[in-house]
Scaffold this motif. Structure first.
Motif, PDB file in Angstrom:
ATOM      1  N   LEU A 156      59.189  49.045  13.026  1.00 33.87           N
ATOM      2  CA  LEU A 156      59.032  48.958  11.583  1.00 33.87           C
ATOM      3  C   LEU A 156      59.972  49.958  10.923  1.00 33.87           C
ATOM      4  N   SER A 157      60.820  49.471  10.021  1.00 35.48           N
ATOM      5  CA  SER A 157      61.756  50.330   9.285  1.00 35.48           C
ATOM      6  C   SER A 157      61.460  50.197   7.795  1.00 35.48           C
ATOM      7  N   VAL A 158      61.233  51.319   7.126  1.00 31.76           N
ATOM      8  CA  VAL A 158      60.925  51.349   5.685  1.00 31.76           C
ATOM      9  C   VAL A 158      61.931  52.278   5.034  1.00 31.76           C
ATOM     10  N   ARG A 159      62.590  51.758   4.011  1.00 31.54           N
ATOM     11  CA  ARG A 159      63.597  52.556   3.335  1.00 31.54           C
ATOM     12  C   ARG A 159      62.941  53.595   2.430  1.00 31.54           C
ATOM     13  N   GLY A 160      63.435  54.842   2.592  1.00 28.60           N
ATOM     14  CA  GLY A 160      62.913  55.920   1.775  1.00 28.60           C
ATOM     15  C   GLY A 160      63.943  56.387   0.769  1.00 28.60           C
ATOM     16  N   GLY A 161      63.843  57.654   0.401  1.00 28.88           N
ATOM     17  CA  GLY A 161      64.770  58.206  -0.564  1.00 28.88           C
ATOM     18  C   GLY A 161      66.152  58.410   0.028  1.00 28.88           C
ATOM     19  N   GLU A 162      67.149  58.468  -0.841  1.00 26.02           N
ATOM     20  CA  GLU A 162      68.547  58.700  -0.480  1.00 26.02           C
ATOM     21  C   GLU A 162      69.079  57.610   0.451  1.00 26.02           C
ATOM     22  N   GLY A 163      68.484  56.429   0.430  1.00 25.15           N
ATOM     23  CA  GLY A 163      68.974  55.306   1.210  1.00 25.15           C
ATOM     24  C   GLY A 163      68.710  55.377   2.691  1.00 25.15           C
ATOM     25  N   ARG A 164      67.913  56.333   3.164  1.00 28.27           N
ATOM     26  CA  ARG A 164      67.600  56.433   4.595  1.00 28.27           C
ATOM     27  C   ARG A 164      66.347  55.623   4.928  1.00 28.27           C
ATOM     28  N   TRP A 165      66.171  55.378   6.223  1.00 27.27           N
ATOM     29  CA  TRP A 165      65.086  54.523   6.689  1.00 27.27           C
ATOM     30  C   TRP A 165      64.179  55.320   7.625  1.00 27.27           C
ATOM     31  N   TRP A 166      62.880  55.140   7.387  1.00 29.69           N
ATOM     32  CA  TRP A 166      61.914  55.681   8.338  1.00 29.69           C
ATOM     33  C   TRP A 166      61.626  54.617   9.411  1.00 29.69           C
ATOM     34  N   ARG A 167      61.837  54.996  10.661  1.00 28.36           N
ATOM     35  CA  ARG A 167      61.616  54.061  11.772  1.00 28.36           C
ATOM     36  C   ARG A 167      60.336  54.424  12.524  1.00 28.36           C
ATOM     37  N   VAL A 168      59.540  53.404  12.788  1.00 31.46           N
ATOM     38  CA  VAL A 168      58.348  53.552  13.624  1.00 31.46           C
ATOM     39  C   VAL A 168      58.496  52.579  14.792  1.00 31.46           C
ATOM     40  N   ALA A 169      58.402  53.106  16.009  1.00 29.78           N
ATOM     41  CA  ALA A 169      58.584  52.268  17.199  1.00 29.78           C
ATOM     42  C   ALA A 169      57.716  52.802  18.322  1.00 29.78           C
ATOM     43  N   PRO A 170      57.343  51.952  19.293  1.00 28.68           N
ATOM     44  CA  PRO A 170      56.544  52.429  20.432  1.00 28.68           C
ATOM     45  C   PRO A 170      57.334  53.454  21.255  1.00 28.68           C
ATOM     46  N   VAL A 171      56.604  54.423  21.768  1.00 26.82           N
ATOM     47  CA  VAL A 171      57.207  55.429  22.646  1.00 26.82           C
ATOM     48  C   VAL A 171      57.439  54.799  24.009  1.00 26.82           C
ATOM     49  N   ARG A 172      58.691  54.869  24.472  1.00 26.98           N
ATOM     50  CA  ARG A 172      59.036  54.314  25.779  1.00 26.98           C
ATOM     51  C   ARG A 172      58.808  55.373  26.850  1.00 26.98           C
ATOM     52  N   PRO A 173      57.810  55.223  27.724  1.00 27.76           N
ATOM     53  CA  PRO A 173      57.587  56.241  28.764  1.00 27.76           C
ATOM     54  C   PRO A 173      58.707  56.216  29.804  1.00 27.76           C
ATOM     55  N   TRP A 174      58.911  57.381  30.437  1.00 26.37           N
ATOM     56  CA  TRP A 174      59.939  57.463  31.478  1.00 26.37           C
ATOM     57  C   TRP A 174      59.605  56.567  32.665  1.00 26.37           C
ATOM     58  N   LEU A 175      58.318  56.477  32.987  1.00 29.90           N
ATOM     59  CA  LEU A 175      57.855  55.604  34.070  1.00 29.90           C
ATOM     60  C   LEU A 175      56.772  54.692  33.524  1.00 29.90           C
ATOM     61  N   THR A 176      56.933  53.422  33.724  1.00 35.71           N
ATOM     62  CA  THR A 176      55.899  52.472  33.344  1.00 35.71           C
ATOM     63  C   THR A 176      54.777  52.501  34.377  1.00 35.71           C
ATOM     64  N   VAL A 177      53.694  51.823  34.048  1.00 32.81           N
ATOM     65  CA  VAL A 177      52.561  51.784  34.976  1.00 32.81           C
ATOM     66  C   VAL A 177      52.969  51.162  36.298  1.00 32.81           C
ATOM     67  N   TRP A 178      53.751  50.095  36.221  1.00 34.64           N
ATOM     68  CA  TRP A 178      54.193  49.428  37.449  1.00 34.64           C
ATOM     69  C   TRP A 178      55.081  50.340  38.283  1.00 34.64           C
ATOM     70  N   GLN A 179      55.979  51.057  37.613  1.00 31.16           N
ATOM     71  CA  GLN A 179      56.836  51.976  38.352  1.00 31.16           C
ATOM     72  C   GLN A 179      56.032  53.103  38.987  1.00 31.16           C
ATOM     73  N   ARG A 180      55.031  53.590  38.281  1.00 31.82           N
ATOM     74  CA  ARG A 180      54.190  54.636  38.859  1.00 31.82           C
ATOM     75  C   ARG A 180      53.427  54.128  40.072  1.00 31.82           C
ATOM     76  N   ASN A 181      52.981  52.874  40.021  1.00 30.88           N
ATOM     77  CA  ASN A 181      52.287  52.313  41.182  1.00 30.88           C
ATOM     78  C   ASN A 181      53.204  52.232  42.395  1.00 30.88           C
ATOM     79  N   VAL A 182      54.427  51.763  42.174  1.00 29.77           N
ATOM     80  CA  VAL A 182      55.372  51.667  43.293  1.00 29.77           C
ATOM     81  C   VAL A 182      55.701  53.047  43.833  1.00 29.77           C
ATOM     82  N   LEU A 183      55.906  54.026  42.923  1.00 28.29           N
ATOM     83  CA  LEU A 183      56.202  55.384  43.363  1.00 28.29           C
ATOM     84  C   LEU A 183      55.034  55.969  44.152  1.00 28.29           C
TER      85      LEU A 183
END
Length: 452
Positions: A156-183
């Motif tokens: 989600l990107s919402v334009r704020g002041g001075e023409g900039r955008w606030w971005r909201v996005a899911p945090v990408r973990p370094w290891l996913t659940v599947w990768q942790r299981n394999v490890l």
């Protein structure tokens, strides 16, 4: 007798077992572990993260909105909720699953007569009955429920002041659940294999260590454990050792017989020389005496080498040798030190030390004897203050019948066997003999023998 397996079969079987166990363990953990759940998020969660970021949703300020395939329906819904112009809100799918999901939702709505892109929302009435919310009549309830519908991951990107955008996005973990299981499966496999590999390696190398120990200690019997190839190698080494011992014994007997037989003609030659005129008579007698001394050294060396080893306390033996050497008072000094024990033939050890002390007396007028003991060796050092031995000549002087330039005269010149006898004795006792420079000048002879 059952034939022992070869090393190839043992190592190959271990490799197959390791591979099978690794694959079986990994497959079991992966199959038993639940599949990682698909990441889902709702518009309400994205709107909330605009004000307060969460561990699952991050917020950052950027110059441009998040690029990618857009979601017009979500953009209109969020813009309406935020009371902002639609041009200031941008919703972007983070993978292809989001746009595909939006198309699949639009198809049932179109078949049911709803407007394209407007999903149908049902509300539970009770008793297992549901009613469809009308977007026009129940706008507030419809929009509230629509905001809570989970979707595939989006930004989600919402334009704020001075023409900039606030971005909201899911945090990408370094290891996913599947990768942790394999490890985790690999770590468990390693923990299972490590003790097995260590035990197998220990069992495989034990026969080699036993063989090396038998060779080092001079044991009569060779170990018969281990793979077939190792047993065959041990048998070949034992046969070669016996053959070399027999050849060495035969060579020593032949040398002893030749030296003994030479004494008789030399004695007759000495008697005939007595009638020769001077000064030839004195020179010939000196030559005969030198030959007799050489023969005596050879006989003494052969007899000493044939003696069995015995346990010797080094310091008392050295003290007795120093006391018996024909030297002036104080010419030879035995330094104090701790007790040290070796296992060697006593006559051969005495002869080796006497040769070192005789060299110190002949070429330097005396020297100092010291004994040091470590965990593995006894080090006997003889230092003198003589002219020393050049480094280029040290290896040569350890060979039989080699003499230095300072020993060419008749007064000091020997047969050239003294240092070679010391070296052969050290090698025979699994030790070493070296010549180095003394600290104050001169020569330092170092004889190292294994601790008993």
């Amino acid at each position: 007798m059952r034939r022992a397996p070869s090393a190839l079969v043992s190592i190959g079987g271990f490799g197959v077992a390791v591979a099978a166990l690794s694959v079986a363990t990994t497959a079991t953990i992966v199959l038993v572990s639940p599949a990682p759940p698909a990441a889902r998020m709702s518009a309400a969660e994205a709107i909330g993260a605009l004000r307060h970021p969460t561990p699952a949703l991050s917020r950052q300020l950027a110059v441009e909105p998040q690029p990618g395939a857009r979601a017009p329906a979500l953009e209109a819904l969020i813009a309406s909720h935020l009371r902002r112009p639609p041009s200031t809100v941008r919703v972007t799918w983070l993978d292809a699953a989001g746009s595909r999901e939006e198309r699949e939702r639009a198809q049932p709505a179109a078949r049911a007569g709803a407007r394209q892109g407007v999903p149908m929302i049902f509300r539970e009435r009770g008793n297992g009955l549901f009613e469809r919310l009308d977007a026009a009549r129940d706008a507030a309830s419809y929009r509230a429920m629509l905001l809570g519908v989970p979707h595939a991951p989006f930004a989600l990107s919402v334009r704020g002041g001075e023409g900039r955008w606030w971005r909201v996005a899911p945090v990408r973990p370094w290891l996913t659940v599947w990768q942790r299981n394999v490890l985790a499966s690999l770590i468990v496999t390693l923990l299972l294999l490590a003790p097995l590999a260590w035990l197998f390696a220990r069992r495989l190398t034990d026969p080699f260590r036993a063989l090396a120990g038998a060779l080092e200690s001079g044991a009569v019997a060779m170990p018969q454990g281990g793979p077939r190839e190792l047993r065959e190698a041990a048998a070949a080494i034992a046969a070669m050792r016996d053959r070399l011992a027999a050849e060495a014994g035969e060579r020593a007997r032949m040398l002893t017989a030749i030296a003994h037989d030479l004494r008789t003609p030399l004695t007759g030659l000495r008697l005939r020389i007595e009638t020769a005129p001077e000064p030839q008579r004195a020179r010939m007698i000196a030559d005969v005496e030198r030959m007799q001394a050489m023969i005596g050294e050879v006989l003494s060396f052969a007899r000493a080498a044939a003696q069995p080893p015995e346990l010797l306390d080094v310091r008392p033996v050295l003290a007795d040798i120093v006391a018996g050497m024909p030297s002036h008072d104080g010419a030879l000094l035995l330094r104090d030190g701790e007790p040290a024990w070796i296992s060697a033939p006593a006559p051969a050890f005495r002869r080796a030390v006497e040769n070192l002390l005789r060299n110190a007396l002949d070429y330097a007028g005396g020297g100092t004897v010291s004994v040091e003991r470590t965990e593995t060796v006894v080090r006997i050092s003889v230092e003198d203050g003589g002219p020393g031995i050049p480094a280029v000549d040290r290896d040569r002087l350890l060979r039989p019948f080699e003499r230095g330039e300072s020993s060419r005269s008749r007064s000091t010149g020997g047969a050239g066997l003294g240092l070679s006898i010391v070296r052969d004795f050290a090698i025979g006792q699994r030790g070493s003999f070296t010549l180095t420079d003394a600290r104050g000048g001169g020569t330092r002879a170092v004889l190292e023998l294994p601790v008993a």
